[in-house]
Design a protein around this motif. Structure first.
Motif, PDB file in Angstrom:
ATOM      1  N   THR A  49       0.854  -1.196   0.000  1.00  0.00           N
ATOM      2  CA  THR A  49       0.000   0.000   0.000  1.00  0.00           C
ATOM      3  C   THR A  49       0.889   1.244   0.000  1.00  0.00           C
ATOM      4  OG1 THR A  49      -1.744  -1.112   1.225  1.00  0.00           O
ATOM      5  CG2 THR A  49      -1.771   1.286   1.284  1.00  0.00           C
ATOM      6  N   ARG A  50       1.747   1.339   1.030  1.00  0.00           N
ATOM      7  CA  ARG A  50       2.531   2.570   1.186  1.00  0.00           C
ATOM      8  C   ARG A  50       3.488   2.809   0.019  1.00  0.00           C
ATOM      9  NH1 ARG A  50       1.266  -0.062   4.988  1.00  0.00           N
ATOM     10  NH2 ARG A  50       0.477   0.699   6.967  1.00  0.00           N
ATOM     11  N   THR A  51       4.269   1.783  -0.312  1.00  0.00           N
ATOM     12  CA  THR A  51       5.294   1.984  -1.337  1.00  0.00           C
ATOM     13  C   THR A  51       4.639   2.252  -2.690  1.00  0.00           C
ATOM     14  OG1 THR A  51       6.660   0.454  -0.072  1.00  0.00           O
ATOM     15  CG2 THR A  51       7.433   1.020  -2.270  1.00  0.00           C
ATOM     16  N   LEU A  52       3.643   1.443  -3.040  1.00  0.00           N
ATOM     17  CA  LEU A  52       2.965   1.617  -4.328  1.00  0.00           C
ATOM     18  C   LEU A  52       2.302   2.993  -4.421  1.00  0.00           C
ATOM     19  CD1 LEU A  52       1.770   0.626  -7.034  1.00  0.00           C
ATOM     20  CD2 LEU A  52      -0.046  -0.474  -5.743  1.00  0.00           C
ATOM     21  N   HIS A 129      16.838  -6.151  -0.301  1.00  0.00           N
ATOM     22  CA  HIS A 129      16.951  -4.713  -0.604  1.00  0.00           C
ATOM     23  C   HIS A 129      15.601  -3.994  -0.516  1.00  0.00           C
ATOM     24  CE1 HIS A 129      20.982  -5.360  -2.063  1.00  0.00           C
ATOM     25  NE2 HIS A 129      20.568  -6.224  -2.975  1.00  0.00           N
ATOM     26  N   HIS A 130      15.638  -2.809   0.094  1.00  0.00           N
ATOM     27  CA  HIS A 130      14.468  -1.921   0.068  1.00  0.00           C
ATOM     28  C   HIS A 130      14.989  -0.487   0.188  1.00  0.00           C
ATOM     29  CE1 HIS A 130      10.459  -0.607   0.143  1.00  0.00           C
ATOM     30  NE2 HIS A 130       9.947  -1.343   1.115  1.00  0.00           N
ATOM     31  N   PRO A 131      15.727  -0.048  -0.860  1.00  0.00           N
ATOM     32  CA  PRO A 131      16.454   1.213  -0.720  1.00  0.00           C
ATOM     33  C   PRO A 131      15.574   2.452  -0.547  1.00  0.00           C
ATOM     34  CG  PRO A 131      16.593   0.384  -2.982  1.00  0.00           C
ATOM     35  CD  PRO A 131      15.975  -0.706  -2.166  1.00  0.00           C
ATOM     36  N   SER A 132      14.375   2.473  -1.155  1.00  0.00           N
ATOM     37  CA  SER A 132      13.558   3.688  -0.989  1.00  0.00           C
ATOM     38  C   SER A 132      13.021   3.777   0.434  1.00  0.00           C
ATOM     39  CB  SER A 132      12.426   3.740  -2.025  1.00  0.00           C
ATOM     40  OG  SER A 132      11.475   2.708  -1.818  1.00  0.00           O
ATOM     41  N   GLN A 133      12.785   2.614   1.067  1.00  0.00           N
ATOM     42  CA  GLN A 133      12.376   2.608   2.478  1.00  0.00           C
ATOM     43  C   GLN A 133      13.528   3.128   3.348  1.00  0.00           C
ATOM     44  OE1 GLN A 133       9.310   1.531   3.926  1.00  0.00           O
ATOM     45  NE2 GLN A 133      10.143   2.307   5.856  1.00  0.00           N
ATOM     46  N   THR A 134      14.748   2.712   3.002  1.00  0.00           N
ATOM     47  CA  THR A 134      15.902   3.179   3.790  1.00  0.00           C
ATOM     48  C   THR A 134      16.030   4.688   3.707  1.00  0.00           C
ATOM     49  OG1 THR A 134      17.031   1.113   3.396  1.00  0.00           O
ATOM     50  CG2 THR A 134      18.413   2.940   4.077  1.00  0.00           C
ATOM     51  N   SER A 162      13.790  -9.607   6.923  1.00  0.00           N
ATOM     52  CA  SER A 162      13.460  -8.209   6.668  1.00  0.00           C
ATOM     53  C   SER A 162      14.425  -7.492   5.728  1.00  0.00           C
ATOM     54  CB  SER A 162      13.402  -7.449   7.999  1.00  0.00           C
ATOM     55  OG  SER A 162      13.166  -6.095   7.754  1.00  0.00           O
ATOM     56  N   ARG A 163      13.920  -7.142   4.527  1.00  0.00           N
ATOM     57  CA  ARG A 163      14.729  -6.321   3.619  1.00  0.00           C
ATOM     58  C   ARG A 163      14.838  -4.896   4.163  1.00  0.00           C
ATOM     59  NH1 ARG A 163      10.157  -7.667  -0.647  1.00  0.00           N
ATOM     60  NH2 ARG A 163       8.441  -6.392   0.097  1.00  0.00           N
ATOM     61  N   VAL A 164      13.828  -4.476   4.954  1.00  0.00           N
ATOM     62  CA  VAL A 164      13.882  -3.140   5.559  1.00  0.00           C
ATOM     63  C   VAL A 164      15.114  -3.054   6.470  1.00  0.00           C
ATOM     64  CG1 VAL A 164      12.710  -1.576   7.171  1.00  0.00           C
ATOM     65  CG2 VAL A 164      11.382  -2.853   5.483  1.00  0.00           C
ATOM     66  N   ALA A 165      15.317  -4.089   7.308  1.00  0.00           N
ATOM     67  CA  ALA A 165      16.432  -4.073   8.261  1.00  0.00           C
ATOM     68  C   ALA A 165      17.775  -4.129   7.531  1.00  0.00           C
ATOM     69  CB  ALA A 165      16.302  -5.240   9.231  1.00  0.00           C
ATOM     70  N   LEU A 217      10.028  -4.096  13.611  1.00  0.00           N
ATOM     71  CA  LEU A 217       9.772  -4.759  12.324  1.00  0.00           C
ATOM     72  C   LEU A 217       8.503  -5.584  12.402  1.00  0.00           C
ATOM     73  CD1 LEU A 217      13.354  -6.100  11.629  1.00  0.00           C
ATOM     74  CD2 LEU A 217      12.287  -4.061  10.635  1.00  0.00           C
ATOM     75  N   ARG A 218       7.813  -5.633  11.289  1.00  0.00           N
ATOM     76  CA  ARG A 218       6.633  -6.498  11.222  1.00  0.00           C
ATOM     77  C   ARG A 218       7.062  -7.961  11.229  1.00  0.00           C
ATOM     78  NH1 ARG A 218       3.603  -8.934   7.055  1.00  0.00           N
ATOM     79  NH2 ARG A 218       5.103  -8.241   5.488  1.00  0.00           N
ATOM     80  N   VAL A 219       6.323  -8.775  11.948  1.00  0.00           N
ATOM     81  CA  VAL A 219       6.567 -10.212  11.861  1.00  0.00           C
ATOM     82  C   VAL A 219       5.994 -10.662  10.521  1.00  0.00           C
ATOM     83  CG1 VAL A 219       6.073 -12.462  12.865  1.00  0.00           C
ATOM     84  CG2 VAL A 219       6.482 -10.490  14.351  1.00  0.00           C
ATOM     85  N   GLN A 220       6.864 -11.135   9.636  1.00  0.00           N
ATOM     86  CA  GLN A 220       6.450 -11.439   8.255  1.00  0.00           C
ATOM     87  C   GLN A 220       5.925 -12.860   8.169  1.00  0.00           C
ATOM     88  OE1 GLN A 220       8.751  -9.879   5.122  1.00  0.00           O
ATOM     89  NE2 GLN A 220       9.583  -8.238   6.359  1.00  0.00           N
ATOM     90  N   LYS A 221       4.671 -12.989   8.594  1.00  0.00           N
ATOM     91  CA  LYS A 221       4.086 -14.334   8.661  1.00  0.00           C
ATOM     92  C   LYS A 221       4.123 -15.028   7.296  1.00  0.00           C
ATOM     93  CE  LYS A 221       0.821 -12.555  11.963  1.00  0.00           C
ATOM     94  NZ  LYS A 221      -0.555 -12.118  11.951  1.00  0.00           N
ATOM     95  N   PRO A 258       8.106   0.302   9.610  1.00  0.00           N
ATOM     96  CA  PRO A 258       7.869   0.571   8.181  1.00  0.00           C
ATOM     97  C   PRO A 258       6.419   0.401   7.759  1.00  0.00           C
ATOM     98  CG  PRO A 258       8.868  -1.605   8.471  1.00  0.00           C
ATOM     99  CD  PRO A 258       8.875  -0.938   9.825  1.00  0.00           C
ATOM    100  N   GLY A 259       5.621  -0.301   8.592  1.00  0.00           N
ATOM    101  CA  GLY A 259       4.265  -0.640   8.208  1.00  0.00           C
ATOM    102  C   GLY A 259       4.272  -1.753   7.166  1.00  0.00           C
ATOM    103  N   PRO A 260       3.224  -2.505   7.003  1.00  0.00           N
ATOM    104  CA  PRO A 260       2.031  -2.453   7.852  1.00  0.00           C
ATOM    105  C   PRO A 260       2.316  -3.065   9.229  1.00  0.00           C
ATOM    106  CG  PRO A 260       1.872  -4.257   6.260  1.00  0.00           C
ATOM    107  CD  PRO A 260       3.132  -3.540   5.946  1.00  0.00           C
TER     108      PRO A 260
HETATM  109  C1  NCD Z   1       7.899  -3.421   4.133  1.00  0.00           C
HETATM  110  C2  NCD Z   1       8.127  -4.348   2.968  1.00  0.00           C
HETATM  111  O1  NCD Z   1       7.256  -4.605   2.160  1.00  0.00           O
HETATM  112  O2  NCD Z   1       9.249  -4.805   2.892  1.00  0.00           O
HETATM  113  N1  NCD Z   1       6.815  -2.575   4.025  1.00  0.00           N
HETATM  114  C3  NCD Z   1       6.928  -1.433   3.336  1.00  0.00           C
HETATM  115  O3  NCD Z   1       7.511  -1.376   2.274  1.00  0.00           O
HETATM  116  N2  NCD Z   1       6.364  -0.352   3.900  1.00  0.00           N
HETATM  117  C4  NCD Z   1       7.918  -4.125   5.410  1.00  0.00           C
HETATM  118  C5  NCD Z   1       6.913  -5.205   5.655  1.00  0.00           C
HETATM  119  O4  NCD Z   1       6.132  -5.580   4.787  1.00  0.00           O
HETATM  120  O5  NCD Z   1       6.939  -5.687   6.777  1.00  0.00           O
END
Ligand code: NCD
Length: 299
Positions: A49-52, A129-134, A162-165, A217-221, A258-260
């Motif tokens: 949702t957020r990134t898109l 990788h999630h460079p725009s989040q970084t 977690s690519r965010v981490a 960080l979200r727990v990525q179930k 980072p959400g969600p």
């Molecule tokens: C993250 C993702 O998709 O990597 N969310 C995001 O981009 N805002 C983190 C996540 O999904 O937990």
């Protein structure tokens, strides 16, 4: 030569600071429009949702066109390879591809096969990788702490998936001299041989001590094969952030995510709109940073 935004490690400290300062400037000054004939395809093969939406809004604010081919109704569902699809998009006039994908190396692969024709912007791939989040995380830290160096940053939870981490650890090491504490259960501790300046704590209260920034960080179930309900309940008990556990961090620590969010799993509901929470600030930085990224690849 096309410009790409694929891996935070491709950028120097000065590059990242320039992008952050540009994003900050976009908050108070209307961005000069880009060439309106530019077309950016947003291909999201994982949910978002957020990134898109922030890439869509960023295109809109810069006066360029965002094309959103719905993945489940695209020719990929007929078995077309991604590279062929991207070449066809380019033949129609698409200048940049914003891609979210489950494969860890997909953006690099596309860069080598079609990267001389179309700019590749990584909107999160695999667990790496999630460079725009970084960029938006660094912007948030900079705006809230007025510095990007000398900070104690605690990253709590499912670091392994977690690519965010992973991207944030690299980003924090590029922009400053920061101490990073990974607070994770043993089974979610990643291989840290390629990570600099990280310490591990297997205890939330100990690990949070002196933290200036707490990144939950979200727990990525969806990425965990064997999920067990008992783990969810235990997780909040042992690793969830709430107003009591936040007290172990520095007095003025900020809380990021980072959400969600899985409310009351990794973070208590009461903290989401808490004065020290920056979660929605991060979301607003997301649009501005993605404007800066589009401006970079198209300049
Ligand atoms: C993250 C993702 O998709 O990597 N969310 C995001 O981009 N805002 C983190 C996540 O999904 O937990």
């Amino acid at each position: 030569m096309k410009k790409h935004f694929i891996d935070i490690a491709d950028f120097s400290k000065d590059d990242l600071l320039d992008l952050i300062h540009q994003a900050i400037a976009f908050r108070s000054h209307k961005a000069p429009p880009l060439d309106a004939s530019r077309i950016c395809a947003l291909l999201f093969l994982e949910n978002s949702t957020r990134t898109l939406c922030s890439f869509q809004i960023a295109c809109c604010r810069l006066g360029i066109h965002a094309l959103y081919p719905p993945p489940e109704r695209s020719s990929l569902s007929k078995g077309e390879g991604l590279e062929d699809m991207v070449l066809s998009l380019h033949a129609m006039g698409v200048d940049a591809l914003v891609l979210r994908h489950q494969d860890d190396r997909i953006c690099e692969t596309l860069k080598y096969s079609v990267g001389d024709q179309i700019s590749i912007i990584n909107a999160g791939n695999g667990t790496v990788h999630h460079p725009s989040q970084t960029l938006l995380d660094l912007m948030t830290i900079f705006e809230k702490k007025q510095t990007l160096t000398g900070l104690n940053v605690a990253i709590v939870g499912d670091v392994k998936h977690s690519r965010v981490a992973r991207s944030l650890i690299q980003g924090l090491n590029i922009v400053g001299d920061n101490r990073i504490s990974l607070i994770t259960p043993a089974e979610w501790m990643p291989d840290t041989t390629d990570m600099e300046n990280v310490a591990h704590s297997a205890n939330l209260k100990e690990g949070l001590q002196h933290a200036d920034v707490v990144v939950m960080l979200r727990v990525q179930k969806e990425r965990i094969a064997e999920w067990d309900e008992q783990l969810i309940a235990d997780y909040h008990q042992n690793w969830g952030l709430n107003v009591t556990t936040l007290d172990f961090a520095a007095e003025d620590a900020i809380v990021m995510h980072p959400g969600p969010v899985n409310r009351d799993m990794e973070i208590a509901s009461e903290l989401i709109s808490h004065p020290r929470s920056c979660i929605l600030h991060q979301v607003s930085c997301g649009v501005l940073c993605r404007m800066a990224i589009l401006n970079y690849v198209f300049s």
